[in-house]
Design a protein around this motif. Structure first.
Motif, short mmCIF file in Angstrom:
data_model
loop_
_atom_site.label_atom_id
_atom_site.label_comp_id
_atom_site.label_asym_id
_atom_site.label_seq_id
_atom_site.Cartn_x
_atom_site.Cartn_y
_atom_site.Cartn_z
N ARG A 156 0.82 -1.20 0.00
CA ARG A 156 0.00 0.00 0.00
C ARG A 156 0.86 1.26 0.00
N SER A 157 0.38 2.27 -0.69
CA SER A 157 1.11 3.54 -0.72
C SER A 157 1.19 4.10 0.69
N ILE A 164 5.22 8.03 -10.10
CA ILE A 164 6.15 8.63 -11.07
C ILE A 164 7.00 7.61 -11.80
N ARG A 165 7.04 6.37 -11.31
CA ARG A 165 7.79 5.33 -12.02
C ARG A 165 7.12 3.98 -11.83
N VAL A 166 7.05 3.21 -12.90
CA VAL A 166 6.67 1.79 -12.87
C VAL A 166 7.69 1.08 -13.75
N GLU A 191 7.41 3.85 -7.88
CA GLU A 191 7.77 4.99 -7.05
C GLU A 191 6.58 5.95 -6.97
N VAL A 192 6.40 6.52 -5.78
CA VAL A 192 5.33 7.51 -5.57
C VAL A 192 5.97 8.79 -5.04
N ASN A 197 8.28 16.78 -2.05
CA ASN A 197 9.24 16.06 -2.91
C ASN A 197 9.86 14.85 -2.22
N VAL A 198 9.09 14.23 -1.34
CA VAL A 198 9.49 12.93 -0.78
C VAL A 198 9.05 11.85 -1.77
N VAL A 199 9.93 10.88 -2.01
CA VAL A 199 9.63 9.77 -2.91
C VAL A 199 9.77 8.46 -2.15
N THR A 200 8.78 7.57 -2.31
CA THR A 200 8.90 6.22 -1.75
C THR A 200 9.00 5.22 -2.89
#
Length: 267
Positions: A156-157, A164-166, A191-192, A197-200
């Motif tokens: 889960r997000s 932004i990326r798959v 990636e979310v 501008n935090v990316v997980t």
């Protein structure tokens, strides 16, 4: 007290029906504990969070039957400070921070247990424990943490954002098969990008992520499912947090510290 517990179970079943989700079956208790609050009743919740809907209360000094435990909101209580929550025999949850119990081992709640919302804008991506840390002495280039979730556990997000990326990232072959430790790469991952501008990043999915680039996701949205694609020796979620866009090794930060600052515990 008997009528109150009956109402608690009925309220949860009603809420589950309203949401279109079957209420989990009542399991045999794994342990018992004593509620210690200092005098006030302890609220029971529909999920492992102080902001989840209140189901009922348990009096100070009462004995509760614990079925399993799950990671949730970090609570500083009268017994301990912990992010663990206990699922009771009536399928409600109480913070383990207010429960005094013996040494009996309490199993983790099954991976199929629905992941309720937690307080604030962040949550843990899977209900699983830490199996490998961030940039340890043994793995100094490990830019995230490994969480020991089982195959096909929903990922889960951790917060609301935009995908932004798959990507399929593997040194050879395909991401549609189990990987192994001789390969390089994150396998299937997404990636979310979140506020600030935090990316997980969520790696080693069992198949192509369930989301697409540009898709807006809420906290708790399913991004994909746990697998072992890419450089992986077994099913788990490799989870990264980055303080910047694009996500690079240079801006990777400890997910444990990041989540702790938001009241959530990875352990």
């Amino acid at each position: 007290m008997k009528r109150r517990h009956q109402r608690s179970a009925l309220a949860l079943l009603t809420a589950a029906g309203t949401l279109g989700v079957a209420a989990p079956a009542v399991a045999a208790p794994a342990a018992t504990g004593t509620v210690v609050t200092g005098g006030t009743p302890l609220n029971t919740r529909s999920g492992p969070s102080a902001t989840s809907p209140r189901i009922g209360t348990v009096e100070n000094g009462a004995t509760v039957s614990i079925v399993c435990r799950i990671a949730g909101q970090f609570i500083s209580g009268s017994v301990s400070n912990t992010g663990h929550w206990d699922r009771l025999a009536d399928n409600s949850y109480v913070s383990d921070a207010y429960v005094r119990r013996g040494d009996a081992e309490i199993p983790k709640c099954a991976a199929t247990t629905p992941m309720p919302a937690v307080t604030g804008s962040w949550m843990l991506p899977v209900p699983a424990g830490l199996v490998s840390g961030f940039r340890t002495r043994q793995r100094p280039a490990h830019d995230g943490v490994d969480l020991g979730a089982t195959r096909n556990t929903a990922i889960r997000s951790a917060s609301a954002g935009t995908v932004i990326r798959v990507v399929c990232n593997v040194s050879r072959g395909t991401c549609d098969v189990d990987g192994n430790s001789s390969l390089r790469g994150c396998g299937w991952y997404a990636e979310v990008q979140h506020a600030g501008n935090v990316v997980t990043r969520y790696c080693h999915m069992v198949r192509r992520p369930s989301v697409t680039v540009g898709q807006t996701v809420a906290r708790g949205s399913i991004l994909g499912y746990v697998g072992t694609s890419g450089a992986s020796s077994g099913p788990h979620l490799h989870f990264e947090v980055h303080a910047g866009v694009p996500a690079t090794s240079a801006n990777a930060i400890s997910p444990v510290a990041f989540m702790r600052a938001r009241g959530l515990t990875i352990r």
